[in-house]
Design a protein around this motif. Sequence first.
Motif, PDB file in Angstrom:
ATOM      1  N   VAL A 213     -14.963 -29.456  -9.002  1.00  0.00           N
ATOM      2  CA  VAL A 213     -14.282 -29.104 -10.253  1.00  0.00           C
ATOM      3  C   VAL A 213     -15.007 -27.939 -10.905  1.00  0.00           C
ATOM      4  O   VAL A 213     -16.243 -27.894 -10.939  1.00  0.00           O
ATOM      5  CB  VAL A 213     -14.246 -30.305 -11.215  1.00  0.00           C
ATOM      6  N   THR A 214     -14.238 -26.972 -11.408  1.00  0.00           N
ATOM      7  CA  THR A 214     -14.802 -25.858 -12.160  1.00  0.00           C
ATOM      8  C   THR A 214     -13.980 -25.669 -13.439  1.00  0.00           C
ATOM      9  O   THR A 214     -13.009 -26.396 -13.661  1.00  0.00           O
ATOM     10  CB  THR A 214     -14.825 -24.570 -11.312  1.00  0.00           C
ATOM     11  N   HIS A 215     -14.371 -24.731 -14.261  1.00  0.00           N
ATOM     12  CA  HIS A 215     -13.681 -24.540 -15.547  1.00  0.00           C
ATOM     13  C   HIS A 215     -13.424 -23.061 -15.782  1.00  0.00           C
ATOM     14  O   HIS A 215     -14.308 -22.224 -15.559  1.00  0.00           O
ATOM     15  CB  HIS A 215     -14.514 -25.107 -16.704  1.00  0.00           C
ATOM     16  N   HIS A 216     -12.208 -22.759 -16.191  1.00  0.00           N
ATOM     17  CA  HIS A 216     -11.829 -21.385 -16.522  1.00  0.00           C
ATOM     18  C   HIS A 216     -11.906 -21.221 -18.037  1.00  0.00           C
ATOM     19  O   HIS A 216     -11.126 -21.816 -18.777  1.00  0.00           O
ATOM     20  CB  HIS A 216     -10.412 -21.098 -16.010  1.00  0.00           C
ATOM     21  N   ASN A 217     -12.856 -20.409 -18.488  1.00  0.00           N
ATOM     22  CA  ASN A 217     -13.100 -20.296 -19.925  1.00  0.00           C
ATOM     23  C   ASN A 217     -11.934 -19.661 -20.664  1.00  0.00           C
ATOM     24  O   ASN A 217     -11.531 -20.132 -21.733  1.00  0.00           O
ATOM     25  CB  ASN A 217     -14.378 -19.487 -20.183  1.00  0.00           C
ATOM     26  N   ALA A 218     -11.377 -18.560 -20.127  1.00  0.00           N
ATOM     27  CA  ALA A 218     -10.317 -17.843 -20.851  1.00  0.00           C
ATOM     28  C   ALA A 218      -9.068 -18.700 -21.008  1.00  0.00           C
ATOM     29  O   ALA A 218      -8.416 -18.683 -22.069  1.00  0.00           O
ATOM     30  CB  ALA A 218      -9.985 -16.540 -20.124  1.00  0.00           C
ATOM     31  N   LEU A 219      -8.710 -19.452 -19.964  1.00  0.00           N
ATOM     32  CA  LEU A 219      -7.524 -20.307 -20.042  1.00  0.00           C
ATOM     33  C   LEU A 219      -7.832 -21.665 -20.648  1.00  0.00           C
ATOM     34  O   LEU A 219      -6.911 -22.400 -21.024  1.00  0.00           O
ATOM     35  CB  LEU A 219      -6.918 -20.493 -18.644  1.00  0.00           C
ATOM     36  N   GLY A 220      -9.101 -22.022 -20.699  1.00  0.00           N
ATOM     37  CA  GLY A 220      -9.477 -23.310 -21.267  1.00  0.00           C
ATOM     38  C   GLY A 220      -9.019 -24.492 -20.436  1.00  0.00           C
ATOM     39  O   GLY A 220      -8.658 -25.541 -20.986  1.00  0.00           O
ATOM     40  N   ILE A 221      -9.032 -24.350 -19.099  1.00  0.00           N
ATOM     41  CA  ILE A 221      -8.552 -25.431 -18.238  1.00  0.00           C
ATOM     42  C   ILE A 221      -9.549 -25.685 -17.107  1.00  0.00           C
ATOM     43  O   ILE A 221     -10.282 -24.792 -16.681  1.00  0.00           O
ATOM     44  CB  ILE A 221      -7.172 -25.110 -17.620  1.00  0.00           C
ATOM     45  N   ASP A 222      -9.566 -26.941 -16.661  1.00  0.00           N
ATOM     46  CA  ASP A 222     -10.324 -27.276 -15.466  1.00  0.00           C
ATOM     47  C   ASP A 222      -9.505 -26.905 -14.234  1.00  0.00           C
ATOM     48  O   ASP A 222      -8.277 -27.034 -14.219  1.00  0.00           O
ATOM     49  CB  ASP A 222     -10.638 -28.774 -15.432  1.00  0.00           C
ATOM     50  N   LEU A 223     -10.197 -26.453 -13.218  1.00  0.00           N
ATOM     51  CA  LEU A 223      -9.563 -26.106 -11.952  1.00  0.00           C
ATOM     52  C   LEU A 223     -10.345 -26.761 -10.816  1.00  0.00           C
ATOM     53  O   LEU A 223     -11.487 -27.192 -11.001  1.00  0.00           O
ATOM     54  CB  LEU A 223      -9.521 -24.586 -11.753  1.00  0.00           C
ATOM     55  N   TYR A 224      -9.720 -26.821  -9.651  1.00  0.00           N
ATOM     56  CA  TYR A 224     -10.351 -27.382  -8.473  1.00  0.00           C
ATOM     57  C   TYR A 224     -10.533 -26.300  -7.420  1.00  0.00           C
ATOM     58  O   TYR A 224      -9.639 -25.465  -7.230  1.00  0.00           O
ATOM     59  CB  TYR A 224      -9.487 -28.499  -7.885  1.00  0.00           C
ATOM     60  N   LEU A 225     -11.679 -26.317  -6.771  1.00  0.00           N
ATOM     61  CA  LEU A 225     -11.825 -25.467  -5.595  1.00  0.00           C
ATOM     62  C   LEU A 225     -10.951 -26.037  -4.490  1.00  0.00           C
ATOM     63  O   LEU A 225     -10.862 -27.250  -4.308  1.00  0.00           O
ATOM     64  CB  LEU A 225     -13.282 -25.409  -5.146  1.00  0.00           C
ATOM     65  N   ARG A 226     -10.319 -25.164  -3.747  1.00  0.00           N
ATOM     66  CA  ARG A 226      -9.321 -25.535  -2.751  1.00  0.00           C
ATOM     67  C   ARG A 226      -9.862 -26.527  -1.720  1.00  0.00           C
ATOM     68  O   ARG A 226     -10.898 -26.289  -1.103  1.00  0.00           O
ATOM     69  CB  ARG A 226      -8.844 -24.268  -2.040  1.00  0.00           C
ATOM     70  N   VAL A 227      -9.154 -27.646  -1.548  1.00  0.00           N
ATOM     71  CA  VAL A 227      -9.467 -28.558  -0.444  1.00  0.00           C
ATOM     72  C   VAL A 227      -8.633 -28.213   0.777  1.00  0.00           C
ATOM     73  O   VAL A 227      -9.002 -28.561   1.902  1.00  0.00           O
ATOM     74  CB  VAL A 227      -9.267 -30.038  -0.831  1.00  0.00           C
ATOM     75  N   ALA A 228      -7.485 -27.544   0.554  1.00  0.00           N
ATOM     76  CA  ALA A 228      -6.616 -27.092   1.647  1.00  0.00           C
ATOM     77  C   ALA A 228      -5.563 -26.167   1.057  1.00  0.00           C
ATOM     78  O   ALA A 228      -5.159 -26.335  -0.091  1.00  0.00           O
ATOM     79  CB  ALA A 228      -5.946 -28.270   2.353  1.00  0.00           C
ATOM     80  N   PRO A 229      -5.076 -25.196   1.832  1.00  0.00           N
ATOM     81  CA  PRO A 229      -4.041 -24.281   1.337  1.00  0.00           C
ATOM     82  C   PRO A 229      -2.624 -24.774   1.611  1.00  0.00           C
ATOM     83  O   PRO A 229      -1.655 -24.067   1.337  1.00  0.00           O
ATOM     84  CB  PRO A 229      -4.326 -22.995   2.110  1.00  0.00           C
ATOM     85  N   GLU A 230      -2.484 -25.977   2.135  1.00  0.00           N
ATOM     86  CA  GLU A 230      -1.224 -26.431   2.721  1.00  0.00           C
ATOM     87  C   GLU A 230      -0.019 -26.289   1.803  1.00  0.00           C
ATOM     88  O   GLU A 230       1.030 -25.746   2.205  1.00  0.00           O
ATOM     89  CB  GLU A 230      -1.367 -27.898   3.153  1.00  0.00           C
ATOM     90  N   LEU A 231      -0.117 -26.789   0.579  1.00  0.00           N
ATOM     91  CA  LEU A 231       1.073 -26.829  -0.267  1.00  0.00           C
ATOM     92  C   LEU A 231       1.531 -25.431  -0.681  1.00  0.00           C
ATOM     93  O   LEU A 231       2.725 -25.217  -0.921  1.00  0.00           O
ATOM     94  CB  LEU A 231       0.819 -27.699  -1.497  1.00  0.00           C
ATOM     95  N   TYR A 232       0.593 -24.488  -0.755  1.00  0.00           N
ATOM     96  CA  TYR A 232       0.989 -23.108  -1.056  1.00  0.00           C
ATOM     97  C   TYR A 232       1.643 -22.455   0.154  1.00  0.00           C
ATOM     98  O   TYR A 232       2.621 -21.712   0.024  1.00  0.00           O
ATOM     99  CB  TYR A 232      -0.229 -22.293  -1.509  1.00  0.00           C
ATOM    100  N   LEU A 233       1.108 -22.714   1.335  1.00  0.00           N
ATOM    101  CA  LEU A 233       1.699 -22.117   2.527  1.00  0.00           C
ATOM    102  C   LEU A 233       3.110 -22.650   2.765  1.00  0.00           C
ATOM    103  O   LEU A 233       4.008 -21.905   3.180  1.00  0.00           O
ATOM    104  CB  LEU A 233       0.810 -22.399   3.743  1.00  0.00           C
ATOM    105  N   LYS A 234       3.345 -23.928   2.467  1.00  0.00           N
ATOM    106  CA  LYS A 234       4.687 -24.479   2.655  1.00  0.00           C
ATOM    107  C   LYS A 234       5.663 -23.967   1.588  1.00  0.00           C
ATOM    108  O   LYS A 234       6.866 -23.879   1.841  1.00  0.00           O
ATOM    109  CB  LYS A 234       4.640 -26.001   2.687  1.00  0.00           C
ATOM    110  N   ARG A 235       5.147 -23.599   0.442  1.00  0.00           N
ATOM    111  CA  ARG A 235       6.008 -22.918  -0.538  1.00  0.00           C
ATOM    112  C   ARG A 235       6.551 -21.606   0.041  1.00  0.00           C
ATOM    113  O   ARG A 235       7.665 -21.172  -0.297  1.00  0.00           O
ATOM    114  CB  ARG A 235       5.227 -22.637  -1.823  1.00  0.00           C
ATOM    115  N   LEU A 236       5.753 -20.978   0.903  1.00  0.00           N
ATOM    116  CA  LEU A 236       6.195 -19.729   1.514  1.00  0.00           C
ATOM    117  C   LEU A 236       7.298 -19.974   2.538  1.00  0.00           C
ATOM    118  O   LEU A 236       8.154 -19.106   2.756  1.00  0.00           O
ATOM    119  CB  LEU A 236       5.006 -19.011   2.154  1.00  0.00           C
TER     120      LEU A 236
END
Length: 507
Positions: A213-236
């Motif tokens: 888990v990491t945090h984006h200061n400008a957006l004020g949100i927590d983010l996750y480092l990628r565990v897999a690109p699968e769901l983005y690739l299937k969007r393509l």
Amino acid sequence: MSELDVQIANRRQKRDEIAAAGVSVYPHRFEFDLEPSVVKAKYDDLSIEELEEKALRLRVPGRITAFRKQGKLVFADLHDGKDRLQLFLRKNAMSEQTWELLLQLDLGDVVGVEGQLMRTRMGELSLAGDRITILAKALRPLPEKWSGLKDVELRYRQRYLDLMSNTDSRRVFETRARIISGIRSFLDARGFLEVETPMMQAIAGGAAARPFVTHHNALGIDLYLRVAPELYLKRLLVGGIPRVYEINRNFRNEGISVQHNPEFTMLEFYWAYVDYRQLMDLTEELITGLAEDILGTTTLSWKGEELSLERPWKRYSMKQATVELGGVEPAAVESEERLLAELHARKLEVPKARTYGHLLAALFEATAEDELRGPVFLTDHPTDISPLSKQKPDDPRFTERFELYLGGMEIANAFSELNDPDVQTQRFREQMLAREAGDDEAHQVDHDYVRALEFGMPPAGGEGIGIDRLTMLFTGSPSIRDVILFPLLRPLPEGQTGDEWMVESED
């Protein structure tokens, strides 16, 4: 002062003396002709007479890795990481200033040498140097007088020293680069498009794994480092790209072992209008082709055994492997009750989620997984542990999924992609229930991915192949840390500096 401190002080003094003589110790550039390994490859077959006739004058850079002084004659080795070229240096062939500079040099110094290519009376290809340019003064001695860095963990921590002193390490990473290049060529030739997807994601999706888990200061949100690109690739695939791949870095907040590193490299590719059967054929073609191109053979040497990649490869369903390889009675894998009884009878750990699929997977892992030396495709995984896979039409307890095992390691994971948005929603809900029950690796709900499916994703097969483990197999490396340039390691214990390898004097 320690022995190392004395050596560093002596080297610094030499550097200062060289600079005081008006010589730039760290110049901006060096115009050169060839590196030592290229000189050897290009001219090592020429005779003494042929070299004399050609009168080749070259400027060659490299690191000094050996000195042999014989009065007014010095032999030295100039190394570029691949191969060495002998230097033949005579006092009467160079200026007094150059000779004095030569006497100030140490093992590890980076220099450029100009001279004529020749062969000594012993027959060794050599550069008869008459001009020397210092390019970088090494203030620290090389590991154990160039005999090689022995401590394995220090090799990982100080990879630059490992590469300097262990030529086998360089070959490992050259092989890794050729594997990645070969994969790109293979997929590009078959019409796949290489893309890049986000490494920071709002939802950790595409695999059952615990994320960082990491945090984006400008957006004020927590983010996750990628565990897999699968769901983005299937969007393509939804967007109309029918063949797509990414060679990606993934991050999983899990244990470390000889097969696991928290940061690792995967190939993931998706192919519209095919199912997992065609992916098995493509995988055989890809890996055997890489072996033939890179190693010149389809037989791998791995931990004292020979692994033949000759096609076709064996295929077992998970249930079949548990029975035939694990020695489990066929009736014991047919129901939750029988599976639970079998686990208890064998005194094996029972998973938190006591579904049919989780129980079968636990029994398989305990009894049969170690028998999969491979290459072998383990097919038809339970639906309960495959939230993104299509179910088998004849038995909805299982999915059209396979894992490739080679050398006892899981190398690839693939399936016929689930593209029914309503079924996918239900699978996500089941994963959330598992998460609430304590499974911190269960998949989170990705509502936008479901929305994408609602626009219609074509039937497709998708696969991930571990680049690190494949490199281990191709190079015979026993640990994943051997094939990652800078693996994650614990901090050194208090009191250790990383200089413990330095045990010998340069005297």
